[in-house]
Design a protein around this motif. Structure first.
Motif, PDB file in Angstrom:
ATOM      1  N   HIS A  97      12.510  -2.883   6.818  1.00 37.84           N
ATOM      2  CA  HIS A  97      11.543  -1.693   6.830  1.00 37.84           C
ATOM      3  C   HIS A  97      12.205  -0.527   6.963  1.00 37.84           C
ATOM      4  CE1 HIS A  97       8.644   0.961   9.045  1.00 37.84           C
ATOM      5  NE2 HIS A  97       8.125   0.609   7.842  1.00 37.84           N
ATOM      6  N   ALA A 122       5.085  -0.071   1.547  1.00 36.47           N
ATOM      7  CA  ALA A 122       5.761   0.110  -0.081  1.00 36.47           C
ATOM      8  C   ALA A 122       7.350   0.166   0.194  1.00 36.47           C
ATOM      9  CB  ALA A 122       5.148   1.086  -0.773  1.00 36.47           C
ATOM     10  N   ARG A 160      -8.660   9.618  -0.633  1.00 37.26           N
ATOM     11  CA  ARG A 160      -7.806   9.334   0.397  1.00 37.26           C
ATOM     12  C   ARG A 160      -8.699   8.520   1.532  1.00 37.26           C
ATOM     13  NH1 ARG A 160      -3.724  11.864   3.208  1.00 37.26           N
ATOM     14  NH2 ARG A 160      -2.790  10.601   4.605  1.00 37.26           N
ATOM     15  N   GLY A 180      -6.782   6.434   3.973  1.00 38.41           N
ATOM     16  CA  GLY A 180      -6.016   6.041   5.155  1.00 38.41           C
ATOM     17  C   GLY A 180      -5.414   4.676   5.113  1.00 38.41           C
ATOM     18  N   LEU A 181      -4.328   4.208   5.748  1.00 40.14           N
ATOM     19  CA  LEU A 181      -3.956   2.746   5.621  1.00 40.14           C
ATOM     20  C   LEU A 181      -4.670   1.782   5.763  1.00 40.14           C
ATOM     21  CD1 LEU A 181      -2.513   1.408   8.322  1.00 40.14           C
ATOM     22  CD2 LEU A 181      -0.911   3.351   8.225  1.00 40.14           C
ATOM     23  N   ARG A 233      10.853   6.007   8.647  1.00 38.98           N
ATOM     24  CA  ARG A 233      10.994   7.493   8.186  1.00 38.98           C
ATOM     25  C   ARG A 233      11.502   8.384   9.287  1.00 38.98           C
ATOM     26  NH1 ARG A 233       6.446   8.218   3.866  1.00 38.98           N
ATOM     27  NH2 ARG A 233       5.294   6.538   4.228  1.00 38.98           N
ATOM     28  N   ALA A 289      -6.713   1.007   2.888  1.00 39.75           N
ATOM     29  CA  ALA A 289      -5.922   0.686   1.693  1.00 39.75           C
ATOM     30  C   ALA A 289      -5.441  -0.817   2.002  1.00 39.75           C
ATOM     31  CB  ALA A 289      -4.548   1.457   1.745  1.00 39.75           C
ATOM     32  N   ARG A 290      -5.234  -1.366   3.090  1.00 43.61           N
ATOM     33  CA  ARG A 290      -4.746  -2.789   3.545  1.00 43.61           C
ATOM     34  C   ARG A 290      -6.110  -3.487   3.193  1.00 43.61           C
ATOM     35  NH1 ARG A 290      -1.278  -1.085   8.528  1.00 43.61           N
ATOM     36  NH2 ARG A 290       0.566  -1.171   7.393  1.00 43.61           N
ATOM     37  N   ILE A 292       0.912  -1.148  -0.065  1.00 39.35           N
ATOM     38  CA  ILE A 292      -0.051   0.173  -0.086  1.00 39.35           C
ATOM     39  C   ILE A 292       0.959   1.245   0.124  1.00 39.35           C
ATOM     40  CG2 ILE A 292      -1.924  -1.168   1.093  1.00 39.35           C
ATOM     41  CD1 ILE A 292      -1.022   0.404   3.743  1.00 39.35           C
ATOM     42  N   PHE A 293       0.451   2.356  -0.824  1.00 34.04           N
ATOM     43  CA  PHE A 293       1.276   3.543  -0.735  1.00 34.04           C
ATOM     44  C   PHE A 293       0.459   4.936  -0.975  1.00 34.04           C
ATOM     45  CE2 PHE A 293       1.000   4.481  -5.340  1.00 34.04           C
ATOM     46  CZ  PHE A 293       0.733   3.119  -5.840  1.00 34.04           C
ATOM     47  N   PHE A 294       0.848   5.767  -0.118  1.00 30.97           N
ATOM     48  CA  PHE A 294       0.375   7.232  -0.134  1.00 30.97           C
ATOM     49  C   PHE A 294       1.573   8.161  -0.433  1.00 30.97           C
ATOM     50  CE2 PHE A 294      -0.578  11.302   1.674  1.00 30.97           C
ATOM     51  CZ  PHE A 294      -1.297  11.974   0.530  1.00 30.97           C
ATOM     52  N   ILE A 333      -6.538   7.312   8.793  1.00 32.26           N
ATOM     53  CA  ILE A 333      -5.415   7.705   8.480  1.00 32.26           C
ATOM     54  C   ILE A 333      -4.419   6.718   8.860  1.00 32.26           C
ATOM     55  CG2 ILE A 333      -3.555   9.174   8.220  1.00 32.26           C
ATOM     56  CD1 ILE A 333      -5.734  11.513   8.400  1.00 32.26           C
ATOM     57  N   TYR A 393       2.684  12.946   5.463  1.00 33.01           N
ATOM     58  CA  TYR A 393       1.235  12.857   5.300  1.00 33.01           C
ATOM     59  C   TYR A 393       0.481  13.363   6.829  1.00 33.01           C
ATOM     60  CZ  TYR A 393       1.325   8.112   7.204  1.00 33.01           C
ATOM     61  OH  TYR A 393       1.761   7.048   8.042  1.00 33.01           O
ATOM     62  N   ASP A 410      -3.337   4.911  -2.359  1.00 36.08           N
ATOM     63  CA  ASP A 410      -4.300   5.374  -1.639  1.00 36.08           C
ATOM     64  C   ASP A 410      -4.531   6.898  -2.013  1.00 36.08           C
ATOM     65  OD1 ASP A 410      -6.172   6.070   0.586  1.00 36.08           O
ATOM     66  OD2 ASP A 410      -4.721   6.317   1.970  1.00 36.08           O
TER      67      ASP A 410
HETATM   68  N1  UDP Z   1      -0.347   4.976   3.872  1.00 32.01           N
HETATM   69  C1  UDP Z   1      -1.469   5.091   3.113  1.00 32.01           C
HETATM   70  N2  UDP Z   1      -2.254   5.776   3.604  1.00 32.01           N
HETATM   71  C2  UDP Z   1      -2.242   6.698   4.398  1.00 32.01           C
HETATM   72  C3  UDP Z   1      -0.878   6.876   4.960  1.00 32.01           C
HETATM   73  C4  UDP Z   1      -0.150   5.795   4.690  1.00 32.01           C
HETATM   74  O1  UDP Z   1      -1.617   4.367   2.259  1.00 32.01           O
HETATM   75  O2  UDP Z   1      -3.129   7.775   4.517  1.00 32.01           O
HETATM   76  C5  UDP Z   1       0.658   3.844   3.474  1.00 32.01           C
HETATM   77  C6  UDP Z   1       2.139   4.425   3.550  1.00 32.01           C
HETATM   78  O3  UDP Z   1       2.498   4.902   2.151  1.00 32.01           O
HETATM   79  C7  UDP Z   1       2.945   3.097   3.917  1.00 32.01           C
HETATM   80  C8  UDP Z   1       2.041   2.179   5.002  1.00 32.01           C
HETATM   81  O4  UDP Z   1       0.697   3.023   4.667  1.00 32.01           O
HETATM   82  O5  UDP Z   1       3.107   2.234   2.923  1.00 32.01           O
HETATM   83  C9  UDP Z   1       2.420   2.535   6.178  1.00 32.01           C
HETATM   84  O6  UDP Z   1       2.594   4.002   6.581  1.00 32.01           O
HETATM   85  P1  UDP Z   1       3.989   4.494   7.351  1.00 32.01           P
HETATM   86  O7  UDP Z   1       5.122   3.611   6.811  1.00 32.01           O
HETATM   87  O8  UDP Z   1       3.954   6.089   7.295  1.00 32.01           O
HETATM   88  O9  UDP Z   1       3.602   3.994   8.993  1.00 32.01           O
HETATM   89  P2  UDP Z   1       4.885   3.212   9.949  1.00 32.01           P
HETATM   90  O10 UDP Z   1       5.259   2.193   9.123  1.00 32.01           O
HETATM   91  O11 UDP Z   1       5.737   4.373  10.149  1.00 32.01           O
HETATM   92  O12 UDP Z   1       4.056   2.966  11.037  1.00 32.01           O
END
Ligand code: UDP
Ligand code: MN
Length: 545
Positions: free
Chosen positions: A321, A191, A167, A169-170, A324, A173-174, A100-102, A292, A329, A133
């Motif tokens: 992994h 991603a 949009r 949210g994650l 960041r 998206a999953r 999944i990606f944004f 989100i 976002y 997303d």
């Molecule tokens: N993502 C998404 N929609 C959103 C925010 C995040 O699809 O609104 C995706 C993001 O591109 C990434 C995944 O969700 O692939 C997890 O987000 P992130 O890596 O920022 O979270 P972390 O791994 O730091 O908990």
């Protein structure tokens, strides 16, 4: 991105490096305060630094470097040695990988795809489903479709893409990725990952053995600046009462097995997951009402255990992994995290849900947070005939400690001045102070009917250091001590207090008060003979006080 272009870029970078060495002219740091350049980029020209910094701000990781790295690079094999001796059957369930990606960088997404294709047996990898997303980056629209077309020309039908029209949210998206997938097993990844050697076989053979197990690989960390791989030790995935995820130590009985390849039972999951596709559906996928970011992983963890599944971390399955430096976002994750946490509390946590309200310092009445409609999740819980949260914390997650005697919580103010609050003071250090009220966790206090007064963000986990206010009886300063140590050492840690009254130490009979400093004119927090000062605490439980 074509191979040719990459090779050219790398040559360019090499050349510019050589130039720098020949000139022996140290470059000036254009962004001395940027975390990107604290251990990377000394050799970059001014223009290159500016380009790299711009990309870093936009993505939260080093896209400049990513664009110059090959799509497949050899990663250190981070598995425990005995994993290498394991033999997996040829005949395993098939796999859909969901990415999944944004607004992620194209080179990052393609590096993920490349490692998945090259490091998964091709007879098992049915498809890779990309879920966009609703990214706004142009290169993730037409140009990405073009990449996918070219890719599929070589590997027919391997890449699929689902695009959200807004949009979501994650979590959604999953869910979208799961809906679009068709193999026996789904693995849902971020991603910005690179899978490591033989990452899929342990997952597939474990799910073949038991379709009710939800699996997490072990994450190693790709550093956001120089892309070096940092090996993480295997741990269980847990969370605190605010539902932020954290690593827990591995359960004792795992060590007793004396097998470093054995699955590690885990109370929860970090986000990335593998599951039998049908079982994942039966147990309710993910809570689509999550916004989100955040909370969806804990909801899954609790639900899976309470409703008859299990969660395991597999030491032999390694996924690198990229963590960041910042989330472009969402500058403040706590907004969606707090809201999503209330959904989990309301649906799954029964009489323990108070703990989430305490940890976020939210009042029970008029919380003023709209956590959305949870009725369908409550129905799901009923339909699946799930166990109680009491069962969960006693059986699966005893490290999570409930507090049953909290009667008041939040910030604490003295009637002499309503702008300042009790604050845990500088860390490291154990002297609480008065400070301008901001209401963040250093100013959270928790008063217990048994007399303890906790100061500082609530942890309430086994072996975690919640701190209790104590009075040594000597000198003028109150002292914060770890509550377990204060109990063991029988320190003076019990206080009499009701809303709008003095705070009096039960042993020393001294009062917690404030005095104005003659020089700075600021108030100091002191222990002294009671002069009749009164305190107010922000929220009360039921009819205390
Ligand atoms: N993502 C998404 N929609 C959103 C925010 C995040 O699809 O609104 C995706 C993001 O591109 C990434 C995944 O969700 O692939 C997890 O987000 P992130 O890596 O920022 O979270 P972390 O791994 O730091 O908990
Ligand atoms: Mn991530």
């Amino acid at each position: 991105m074509s191979k040719r272009k990459l090779v050219d870029d790398i040559k360019l970078l090499e050349n510019s490096k050589n130039e720098v060495h020949e000139a022996k002219k140290p470059k000036k740091k254009q962004f001395p305060d940027s975390p990107l350049f604290s251990r990377w980029g000394e050799d970059l020209t001014n223009d290159q630094q500016i380009a790299a910094q711009e990309l870093f701000i936009k993505y939260g990781y080093n896209v400049y470097l990513s664009d110059h790295l090959p799509l497949e690079r050899s990663l250190k094999d981070t598995r425990p040695p005995r994993c290498l001796e394991k033999k997996y059957p040829h005949d395993l369930p098939t796999l859909s990988v969901i990415l999944i990606f944004f607004n992620e960088a194209t080179s990052i997404i393609f590096r993920a795809i490349t490692t998945i294709v090259n490091r998964t047996p091709s007879h098992l990898l049915k498809e890779i489903v990309l879920v966009d997303d609703f990214s706004s980056n142009e290169e993730l629209k037409g140009p990405l479709d073009e990449h996918i077309k070219n890719y599929n020309a070589k590997h027919p039908g391997l890449l699929k893409i689902v695009r959200h029209q807004k949009r979501k949210g994650l979590t959604e998206a999953r869910i979208s990725g799961w809906k679009a997938s068709s193999a026996d097993v789904v693995v849902i990844l971020d991603a910005h990952i690179e899978v490591n050697l033989e990452w899929a076989e342990p997952i597939l053979s474990r799910i073949k053995e038991d379709r009710t197990v939800i699996i997490s690989p072990v994450f190693d960390n790709i550093r956001f600046d120089d892309f070096q791989l940092v090996q993480y030790t295997a741990a269980a995935d847990g969370f605190d009462w605010a539902l932020w995820c954290l690593y827990e130590s591995v359960p004792e009985d795992w060590y007793a097995l004396k097998d470093e390849t054995a699955p590690i039972r885990s109370p929860s999951i970090m986000g990335i997951l593998a599951a039998n596709r049908e079982f994942f559906g039966e147990i309710g996928v993910l809570d689509a009402g999550m916004h989100i970011y955040g909370g969806e992983n804990v909801e899954l963890g609790i639900r899976v255990w309470q409703c008859g599944g299990k969660i395991e971390v597999l030491p032999c399955s390694r996924v690198a992994h990229l963590e960041r430096a910042h989330k472009p976002y969402l500058p403040d994750l706590s907004v969606s995290m707090k809201r999503n946490a209330l959904r989990v509390a309301e649906v799954w946590m029964d009489e323990y849900k108070n703990m989430v309200y305490y940890a976020w310092n939210i009042p029970f009445e008029n919380p003023e947070i709209d956590y959305g409609d949870v009725s369908s999740r409550k129905e799901l819980r009923k339909k699946l005939n799930c166990k109680s949260f009491d069962w969960y914390i006693k059986t699966v997650y005893p490290n999570l400690v409930p507090q049953t005697a909290i009667v008041a919580y939040g910030t604490m103010k003295n009637t002499l001045n309503k702008d300042i609050c009790i604050d845990q003071g500088p860390i490291p250090g154990n002297t609480p102070i008065m400070y301008n009220c901001h209401g963040y966790s250093p100013q959270h206090t928790f008063y217990h009917s048994t007399g303890e007064l906790y100061v500082g963000g609530l942890q309430s986990r086994r072996n975690a250091g919640d701190r209790c206010l104590t009075d040594s009886g000597k000198g003028e300063l109150p002292i914060l001590e770890r509550c377990d140590e204060a109990t063991a050492k029988e320190l003076n840690m019990h206080w009499d207090f009701k809303q709008g009254t003095a705070v009096i130490n039960r042993k020393t009979k001294r009062c917690l008060e404030i005095v104005k400093d003659q020089v700075s004119l600021n108030y100091r927090l002191v222990m002294q003979n009671c002069t009749g000062q009164d305190w107010h605490i922000q929220h009360t439980v039921k009819n205390w006080g």
